[in-house]
Design a protein around this motif. Structure first.
Motif, mmCIF file in Angstrom:
data_model
loop_
_atom_site.group_PDB
_atom_site.id
_atom_site.type_symbol
_atom_site.label_atom_id
_atom_site.label_comp_id
_atom_site.label_asym_id
_atom_site.label_seq_id
_atom_site.Cartn_x
_atom_site.Cartn_y
_atom_site.Cartn_z
ATOM 1 N N THR A 239 4.767 -5.632 6.037
ATOM 2 C CA THR A 239 3.560 -5.421 6.850
ATOM 3 C C THR A 239 2.430 -4.906 5.962
ATOM 4 O O THR A 239 2.651 -4.037 5.126
ATOM 5 N N SER B 168 -0.679 4.561 -0.649
ATOM 6 C CA SER B 168 -1.489 5.593 0.008
ATOM 7 C C SER B 168 -2.949 5.190 0.032
ATOM 8 O O SER B 168 -3.402 4.373 -0.772
ATOM 9 N N ARG C 144 -5.229 11.024 -8.812
ATOM 10 C CA ARG C 144 -3.781 10.866 -8.681
ATOM 11 C C ARG C 144 -3.117 12.242 -8.534
ATOM 12 O O ARG C 144 -2.199 12.422 -7.738
ATOM 13 N N GLY D 259 7.646 4.509 3.897
ATOM 14 C CA GLY D 259 8.646 3.451 3.796
ATOM 15 C C GLY D 259 8.083 2.160 4.351
ATOM 16 O O GLY D 259 7.061 2.161 5.046
ATOM 17 N N PHE E 10 -1.025 2.846 -13.587
ATOM 18 C CA PHE E 10 -0.172 3.898 -14.136
ATOM 19 C C PHE E 10 1.124 3.196 -14.574
ATOM 20 O O PHE E 10 1.054 2.207 -15.284
ATOM 21 N N THR E 11 2.294 3.635 -14.096
ATOM 22 C CA THR E 11 3.511 2.952 -14.519
ATOM 23 C C THR E 11 3.834 1.814 -13.549
ATOM 24 O O THR E 11 3.753 0.635 -13.901
ATOM 25 N N THR E 12 4.141 2.181 -12.302
ATOM 26 C CA THR E 12 4.398 1.120 -11.307
ATOM 27 C C THR E 12 3.306 1.116 -10.246
ATOM 28 O O THR E 12 3.274 0.236 -9.397
ATOM 29 N N SER E 13 2.429 2.124 -10.268
ATOM 30 C CA SER E 13 1.382 2.182 -9.245
ATOM 31 C C SER E 13 0.014 2.020 -9.892
ATOM 32 O O SER E 13 -0.142 2.240 -11.093
ATOM 33 N N LYS F 46 10.353 -2.279 -7.720
ATOM 34 C CA LYS F 46 9.041 -1.962 -8.294
ATOM 35 C C LYS F 46 8.905 -2.627 -9.669
ATOM 36 O O LYS F 46 9.868 -2.675 -10.428
ATOM 37 N N THR G 220 0.846 -1.194 0.000
ATOM 38 C CA THR G 220 0.000 0.000 0.000
ATOM 39 C C THR G 220 0.881 1.243 0.000
ATOM 40 O O THR G 220 1.742 1.390 0.875
ATOM 41 N N TYR H 182 -0.165 8.404 3.597
ATOM 42 C CA TYR H 182 0.887 8.045 2.652
ATOM 43 C C TYR H 182 1.931 7.209 3.392
ATOM 44 O O TYR H 182 2.454 7.642 4.426
ATOM 45 N N PHE H 183 2.196 6.008 2.880
ATOM 46 C CA PHE H 183 3.192 5.141 3.520
ATOM 47 C C PHE H 183 4.568 5.447 2.935
ATOM 48 O O PHE H 183 4.855 5.078 1.792
HETATM 49 C C1 COA Z 1 6.010 2.256 -2.420
HETATM 50 C C2 COA Z 1 7.504 2.545 -2.415
HETATM 51 C C3 COA Z 1 8.233 1.259 -2.799
HETATM 52 C C4 COA Z 1 7.762 3.598 -3.497
HETATM 53 O O1 COA Z 1 9.069 3.954 -3.420
HETATM 54 P P1 COA Z 1 9.793 5.062 -4.360
HETATM 55 O O2 COA Z 1 10.700 4.348 -5.306
HETATM 56 O O3 COA Z 1 10.404 6.073 -3.491
HETATM 57 O O4 COA Z 1 8.549 5.704 -5.071
HETATM 58 P P2 COA Z 1 8.353 6.537 -6.382
HETATM 59 O O5 COA Z 1 8.495 7.974 -6.061
HETATM 60 O O6 COA Z 1 9.146 5.981 -7.533
HETATM 61 O O7 COA Z 1 6.797 6.217 -6.642
HETATM 62 C C5 COA Z 1 6.329 4.932 -6.982
HETATM 63 C C6 COA Z 1 4.918 5.075 -7.495
HETATM 64 O O8 COA Z 1 4.080 5.547 -6.431
HETATM 65 C C7 COA Z 1 3.412 6.737 -6.849
HETATM 66 N N1 COA Z 1 3.277 7.650 -5.732
HETATM 67 C C8 COA Z 1 4.209 8.426 -5.150
HETATM 68 N N2 COA Z 1 3.658 9.148 -4.153
HETATM 69 C C9 COA Z 1 2.354 8.826 -4.110
HETATM 70 C C10 COA Z 1 1.264 9.223 -3.287
HETATM 71 N N3 COA Z 1 1.392 10.095 -2.303
HETATM 72 N N4 COA Z 1 0.077 8.662 -3.526
HETATM 73 C C11 COA Z 1 -0.081 7.773 -4.517
HETATM 74 N N5 COA Z 1 0.906 7.351 -5.323
HETATM 75 C C12 COA Z 1 2.116 7.872 -5.118
HETATM 76 C C13 COA Z 1 4.297 7.333 -7.929
HETATM 77 O O9 COA Z 1 3.548 8.178 -8.781
HETATM 78 C C14 COA Z 1 4.814 6.093 -8.629
HETATM 79 O O10 COA Z 1 3.803 5.584 -9.490
HETATM 80 P P3 COA Z 1 4.031 5.440 -11.112
HETATM 81 O O11 COA Z 1 5.295 4.642 -11.301
HETATM 82 O O12 COA Z 1 2.850 4.681 -11.576
HETATM 83 O O13 COA Z 1 4.134 6.824 -11.646
HETATM 84 C C15 COA Z 1 8.009 3.065 -1.020
HETATM 85 O O14 COA Z 1 7.488 4.344 -0.783
HETATM 86 C C16 COA Z 1 7.601 2.145 0.085
HETATM 87 O O15 COA Z 1 8.189 1.106 0.274
HETATM 88 N N6 COA Z 1 6.539 2.539 0.847
HETATM 89 C C17 COA Z 1 5.980 1.711 1.888
HETATM 90 C C18 COA Z 1 5.000 0.709 1.319
HETATM 91 C C19 COA Z 1 4.530 -0.268 2.395
HETATM 92 O O16 COA Z 1 5.275 -1.059 2.882
HETATM 93 N N7 COA Z 1 3.238 -0.157 2.705
HETATM 94 C C20 COA Z 1 2.648 -0.975 3.714
HETATM 95 C C21 COA Z 1 2.532 -0.309 5.012
HETATM 96 S S1 COA Z 1 3.952 -0.372 6.012
#
Ligand code: COA
Length: 540
Positions: free
Chosen positions: A187, A45, A134, A224, A71-74, A110, A43, A221-222
């Motif tokens: 998690t 966000s 988005r 990390g 989208f691309t990775t999300s 990703k 997750t 917004y998660f």
């Molecule tokens: C998700 C995660 C891997 C992304 O890491 P990152 O490489 O820094 O992220 P990026 O900036 O490249 O964004 C990745 C994607 O998320 C999207 N994104 C970034 N911020 C966002 C937000 N606030 N809301 C929605 N999407 C968002 C980006 O647009 C991108 O999507 P796209 O490739 O389709 O354009 C990282 O933030 C993470 O591990 N988060 C925790 C996830 C988790 O464990 N969740 C469970 C709860 S602990």
């Protein structure tokens, strides 16, 4: 996903626990995301959530999840949550959730998502709107920060301290175990949210001396990941209280033991949860006095967020409201622009239009639902046109005087970023000597993918700079706009949509006599529209 609400899921009033609900919403959405991706998903966000109805012991919770857009990775997953009562057969909505996921491979990298093709008209609308949401999501943190910086709160001298705010401070530690995580050990976001709700409800309960009910969760917004073996530290505190509701802020951090030492604390996310105190038996909360400095900052920020929440709910529930105009303010800007495009996309996505009349190149369709009459005029030019050229003309409100014989003048009131602006437009009235004037929010959007159309949406707003004056008859529009589709190569189709409200139906049916009963009248309307379209086409 269907869940019977059992005693382990409810609080002491037999109402479904908010944390449990958040967990199911996230799980159901994750199943849908993983079906598209073919990889484990995390997750990123969760959009603002607002809970409409409480669910009780013995009722059945229904969750329906569907990927709206990759989208691309999300990807965005929409979840519709409702409950049914087995005794009365009644079905009621609980909430609509929008959750963003990212798929990760075995190395935690990703994954680029496969294209997502939608089939039904409803899915196409969801697909288009996912892009709008988005934008709201990605700019959310900055927008809130800016609004909070602008927002002033008047601290009254006679505020009194109900209790020292630190008594509502709750700190709790959880250990991430395998059942809390996916098979890669990450998690679940819903699990973190359930833990957050647990501490937040204790803070809320300490303030109102009872059990407060979760009403909404602001966008989460998660930042990390956290994994099995992590210690999750959750800290919650009441930020502000209002008459019968209060906001709790929760900060989530994670750490683990590394080489016999406590590792670095990582900030995973922060969230703001709003509670209603009515079921606690307390009628009204006394004014809230924050502690100096940090407490005052948090109180001010919570007041600003509350204003944003109220604006958002008002705007999103406006569709069938008698008042067509919404007052423009910086706090509601984000949702007004989103609401403008959403309303046009919804109306354009409907499939139940009835053809009222047509000529070779123009078709007039109408649609009536819940007392609201809408019409759509579609132009299929005989000449080859490029959709982006048509868009460039239609999105420019100043150009309208060149092709619309009814438009007399247009002035800019306020520019809002690259794609939105407020304009004062004066148009000839077809029924009176006094011209009509409109204060319109104009939002234009280019397609994010080849299958998207171009859109230019209009809705009425009120703005201090353009009060009503006697020289004009102020006229309002709830939802109108152009949708430009490039079907194949240079084949362009231009549709104009307009949704009137019940008060305007008679005006519209009179003014646009083509909506009357006789075929002859319909043809008169069509020929009028054809003339306007003809003038428009001379621009190319
Ligand atoms: C998700 C995660 C891997 C992304 O890491 P990152 O490489 O820094 O992220 P990026 O900036 O490249 O964004 C990745 C994607 O998320 C999207 N994104 C970034 N911020 C966002 C937000 N606030 N809301 C929605 N999407 C968002 C980006 O647009 C991108 O999507 P796209 O490739 O389709 O354009 C990282 O933030 C993470 O591990 N988060 C925790 C996830 C988790 O464990 N969740 C469970 C709860 S602990």
């Amino acid at each position: 996903m269907n869940q019977v609400i059992q005693s382990s899921h409810v609080n002491q009033y037999n109402i479904l626990d908010g944390g449990q609900l958040l967990k199911w919403v996230d799980t159901c959405a994750c199943l849908s995301a993983e079906r598209l991706a073919g990889y484990p998903c995390v997750t990123v966000s969760v959009d603002d959530l607002h809970f409409e109805n409480e669910v009780k012991l013995g009722q059945v919770l229904n969750l329906k999840a569907q990927v709206n857009r990759a989208f691309t990775t999300s990807m965005e997953v929409g979840v519709k949550v409702s409950f049914e009562s087995l005794t009365t057969q009644e079905i009621k909505p609980v909430c609509d959730a929008f959750i963003t996921f990212v798929a990760l491979d075995n190395n935690g990298k990703k994954v680029k998502l496969p294209p997502f093709l939608c089939q039904k008209p409803d899915e196409k609308t969801c697909f288009a709107l996912a892009n709008e949401r988005r934008k709201v999501r990605i700019t959310h943190a900055n927008t809130v920060k800016q609004l909070i910086a602008d927002y002033e709160i008047n601290f009254k001298k006679d505020y009194f301290l109900i209790k020292n705010e630190s008594t509502q401070l709750v700190e709790s530690v959880e250990l991430v175990l395998p059942p809390h995580a996916n098979h890669h050990g990450n998690t679940f976001g819903g699990q973190v949210m359930a833990w957050m709700e647990n501490v937040a409800s204790i803070s809320a309960g300490r303030l109102c001396h009872g059990l407060a009910t979760l009403r909404s969760v602001d966008m989460v917004y998660f930042r990390g990941p956290s994994t099995v073996g992590d210690r999750i530290v959750l800290t919650s505190i009441v930020n502000n209280s209002f008459e019968t509701s209060l906001e709790v802020g929760v900060r989530v951090e994670a750490y683990r033991y590394e080489n016999g030492k406590i590792g670095e604390r990582r900030h995973i996310n922060s969230a703001f949860l709003s509670y209603d105190i009515t079921s606690s038996g307390v009628k009204q909360l006394p004014p809230f006095l924050p502690e100096p400095k940090d407490g005052m900052r948090r109180q001010k920020e919570a007041a600003a967020r509350r204003k944003i929440r109220l604006d958002r709910r008002y705007i999103l529930s406006l569709q069938r409201n008698d008042r067509l105009s919404v007052a423009w303010s910086r706090t509601n800007a984000m949702y007004l622009c989103y609401g403008n495009i959403t309303a046009l996309s919804r109306i354009a996505g409907k499939s139940d239009w009835t053809v009222a009349a047509s000529t070779t190149s123009v078709t007039l369709c109408t649609r009536e639902q819940d007392g609201v009459l809408s019409f759509c005029v579609t132009l299929k030019p005989q000449t080859e046109l490029c959709a982006s050229d048509v868009f460039d003309v239609l999105k420019n409100p100043f150009k309208r005087v060149e092709w619309d014989p009814l438009t007399l003048s247009c002035d800019e009131v306020k520019r809002i970023g690259d794609e939105d602006g407020i304009y004062h437009t004066v148009m000839k009235s077809q029924t009176s000597e006094v011209p009509n004037d409109f204060v319109l929010l104009v939002s234009d959007r280019r397609p994010a993918t080849d299958s998207d159309p171009y859109k230019v949406a209009f809705r009425s707003v009120t703005h201090d700079r353009v009060p009503q004056t006697t020289g004009f008859s102020r006229t309002e529009v709830a939802c109108a706009g152009f949708v430009i589709r490039q079907d194949c190569g240079t084949c362009t189709e231009i549709s104009y949509y307009n949704e009137t409200n019940p008060k305007l139906v008679s005006y519209v049916t009179c003014d646009l006599a083509g909506l009357g009963n006789t075929e002859n009248q319909n043809l008169i309307f069509c020929s009028k529209i054809s003339t306007t379209c003809g003038i428009f086409l001379t621009l190319f």
